[in-house]
Design an enzyme around this catalytic site. Structure first.
Site, PDB file in Angstrom:
ATOM      1  N   GLY A   1       5.418  38.675 -47.268  1.00 34.96           N
ATOM      2  CA  GLY A   1       6.050  38.241 -48.507  1.00 34.96           C
ATOM      3  C   GLY A   1       5.890  39.189 -49.682  1.00 34.96           C
ATOM      4  O   GLY A   1       5.969  38.762 -50.836  1.00 34.96           O
TER       5      GLY A   1
ATOM      6  N   ASN B   1       8.028  41.412 -50.611  1.00 36.84           N
ATOM      7  CA  ASN B   1       9.318  41.440 -51.318  1.00 36.84           C
ATOM      8  C   ASN B   1       9.515  40.159 -52.129  1.00 36.84           C
ATOM      9  O   ASN B   1      10.057  40.210 -53.235  1.00 36.84           O
ATOM     10  CB  ASN B   1      10.473  41.654 -50.339  1.00 36.84           C
ATOM     11  CG  ASN B   1      10.609  43.120 -49.955  1.00 36.84           C
ATOM     12  OD1 ASN B   1      11.037  43.941 -50.767  1.00 36.84           O
ATOM     13  ND2 ASN B   1      10.204  43.454 -48.740  1.00 36.84           N
TER      14      ASN B   1
ATOM     15  N   ARG C   1      18.002  25.815 -30.304  1.00 38.80           N
ATOM     16  CA  ARG C   1      18.407  26.673 -31.427  1.00 38.80           C
ATOM     17  C   ARG C   1      19.359  25.959 -32.372  1.00 38.80           C
ATOM     18  O   ARG C   1      19.315  26.134 -33.593  1.00 38.80           O
ATOM     19  CB  ARG C   1      19.064  27.939 -30.857  1.00 38.80           C
ATOM     20  CG  ARG C   1      19.015  29.123 -31.758  1.00 38.80           C
ATOM     21  CD  ARG C   1      17.580  29.623 -31.903  1.00 38.80           C
ATOM     22  NE  ARG C   1      17.448  30.544 -33.003  1.00 38.80           N
ATOM     23  CZ  ARG C   1      16.321  31.112 -33.381  1.00 38.80           C
ATOM     24  NH1 ARG C   1      15.188  30.844 -32.742  1.00 38.80           N
ATOM     25  NH2 ARG C   1      16.287  31.935 -34.376  1.00 38.80           N
TER      26      ARG C   1
ATOM     27  N   ASN D   1      20.331  40.690 -48.053  1.00 33.14           N
ATOM     28  CA  ASN D   1      19.229  41.078 -47.161  1.00 33.14           C
ATOM     29  C   ASN D   1      18.651  42.417 -47.612  1.00 33.14           C
ATOM     30  O   ASN D   1      19.378  43.269 -48.113  1.00 33.14           O
ATOM     31  CB  ASN D   1      19.773  41.210 -45.726  1.00 33.14           C
ATOM     32  CG  ASN D   1      18.684  41.592 -44.725  1.00 33.14           C
ATOM     33  OD1 ASN D   1      17.602  41.002 -44.717  1.00 33.14           O
ATOM     34  ND2 ASN D   1      18.953  42.586 -43.884  1.00 33.14           N
TER      35      ASN D   1
ATOM     36  N   HIS E   1      16.801  45.711 -46.017  1.00 35.62           N
ATOM     37  CA  HIS E   1      16.526  46.355 -44.731  1.00 35.62           C
ATOM     38  C   HIS E   1      15.777  47.662 -44.991  1.00 35.62           C
ATOM     39  O   HIS E   1      16.180  48.446 -45.870  1.00 35.62           O
ATOM     40  CB  HIS E   1      17.833  46.619 -43.971  1.00 35.62           C
ATOM     41  CG  HIS E   1      17.580  47.210 -42.627  1.00 35.62           C
ATOM     42  ND1 HIS E   1      17.168  46.444 -41.546  1.00 35.62           N
ATOM     43  CD2 HIS E   1      17.626  48.487 -42.198  1.00 35.62           C
ATOM     44  CE1 HIS E   1      16.972  47.243 -40.504  1.00 35.62           C
ATOM     45  NE2 HIS E   1      17.259  48.486 -40.869  1.00 35.62           N
TER      46      HIS E   1
HETATM   47  C1  GAR Z   1      10.188  44.473 -45.138  1.00 36.28           C
HETATM   48  O1  GAR Z   1       9.897  45.827 -44.888  1.00 36.28           O
HETATM   49  C2  GAR Z   1      11.667  44.209 -44.941  1.00 36.28           C
HETATM   50  O2  GAR Z   1      12.476  45.261 -45.363  1.00 36.28           O
HETATM   51  C3  GAR Z   1      11.730  44.028 -43.446  1.00 36.28           C
HETATM   52  O3  GAR Z   1      10.582  43.258 -43.127  1.00 36.28           O
HETATM   53  C4  GAR Z   1       9.547  43.576 -44.071  1.00 36.28           C
HETATM   54  C5  GAR Z   1       8.998  42.289 -44.658  1.00 36.28           C
HETATM   55  O4  GAR Z   1       7.888  42.522 -45.490  1.00 36.28           O
HETATM   56  N1  GAR Z   1      12.951  43.392 -43.043  1.00 36.28           N
HETATM   57  C6  GAR Z   1      13.615  43.724 -41.934  1.00 36.28           C
HETATM   58  O5  GAR Z   1      13.217  44.543 -41.129  1.00 36.28           O
HETATM   59  C7  GAR Z   1      14.940  42.980 -41.737  1.00 36.28           C
HETATM   60  N2  GAR Z   1      15.705  43.578 -40.678  1.00 36.28           N
HETATM   61  P1  GAR Z   1       7.419  41.468 -46.579  1.00 36.28           P
HETATM   62  O6  GAR Z   1       7.255  40.118 -45.867  1.00 36.28           O
HETATM   63  O7  GAR Z   1       6.107  41.983 -47.066  1.00 36.28           O
HETATM   64  O8  GAR Z   1       8.449  41.395 -47.664  1.00 36.28           O
END
Ligand code: GAR
Length: 211
Positions: free
Chosen positions: A12, A14, A66, A108, A110
């Site tokens: 979390g 982000n 699902r 999203n 990425h």
């Molecule tokens: C982040 O690096 C995000 O960009 C990635 O997962 C991580 C989550 O970190 N998302 C993906 O790969 C989506 N395809 P966080 O929980 O610390 O934010």
């Protein structure tokens, strides 16, 4: 006021960047109305609780199939009545129903420069492993709207990050987060909240004159 629901699966960081961005006023006119995790043990849920944000877990484990899980996920989002859904490290296949219902209203983050290292199977640390295996000198992060493909929706912002000698996937992941993800995710939400983002013919246009 832009009401956002944030979907998470793990640490979390982000989500934290969004909470801090709202609190510091870097993200104007925005309220995080709900955090949804598919993982009961996600530290992101703790971050939401500490920030006093309504948070709940919708885990596939709690449903027979699902379809039932997808329905519960859509319900959890709908109940919060968000203007925008933010996938902040949400490592779940998004139900098509949700994508159709929230067209150009799901964002999203990425951890690469799309179209490199994206699509099915590219998530989390795997993205950085692939970038290092290919030997790229520059990687980065992308914020985009979600369509029915995987990482194929209109791109809102991207930020490059240099790969350095001695990088491991973990070191590179951290640098991409610090230098790119935690910067462009709050910036993108601020732009959307300010009414500056439009999707025209499948591409994002940012109106720099407004505000
Ligand atoms: C982040 O690096 C995000 O960009 C990635 O997962 C991580 C989550 O970190 N998302 C993906 O790969 C989506 N395809 P966080 O929980 O610390 O934010």
């Amino acid at each position: 006021m832009l009401k956002i629901a944030v979907c998470v699966s793990g640490g979390g960081t982000n989500l934290q960047a969004l909470i801090d961005g709202v609190n510091k006023g870097l993200i104007a006119n925005t309220r995080i109305v709900r955090v949804i995790s598919n993982n009961r043990n996600a530290y992101a849920l703790e971050r939401a609780a500490q920030a006093g944000i309504d948070a709940l877990c919708v885990s596939p484990r709690d449903f027979d199939d699902r379809e039932q899980f997808n329905k519960a996920l859509v319900r959890a989002v709908d109940e919060a009545e968000p203007d925008l859904v933010v996938l902040a490290g949400f490592l779940v296949v998004i139900p098509p129903e949700l994508i159709r219902k929230y067209e150009n209203r799901i964002v999203n983050i990425h951890p690469s420069l799309i179209p490199s290292f994206c699509g099915t199977g590219y998530y989390g640390l795997k993205v950085h492993e692939a970038a290092l295996a290919r030997g790229v000198k520059v990687t980065g992060a992308t914020v985009h709207f979600v369509d029915e493909g995987t990482d194929t929706g209109p791109i809102i912002m991207q930020k490059p990050v240099a790969v350095q000698a001695g990088d491991t996937p973990e070191i590179l992941q951290r640098r991409v987060m610090e230098e790119a993800e935690w910067v462009i995710l709050p910036q993108s939400i601020n732009l959307i909240a300010s009414g500056k983002v439009q999707v025209v013919d499948g591409h994002v246009e940012i109106d720099s004159r407004k505000g």
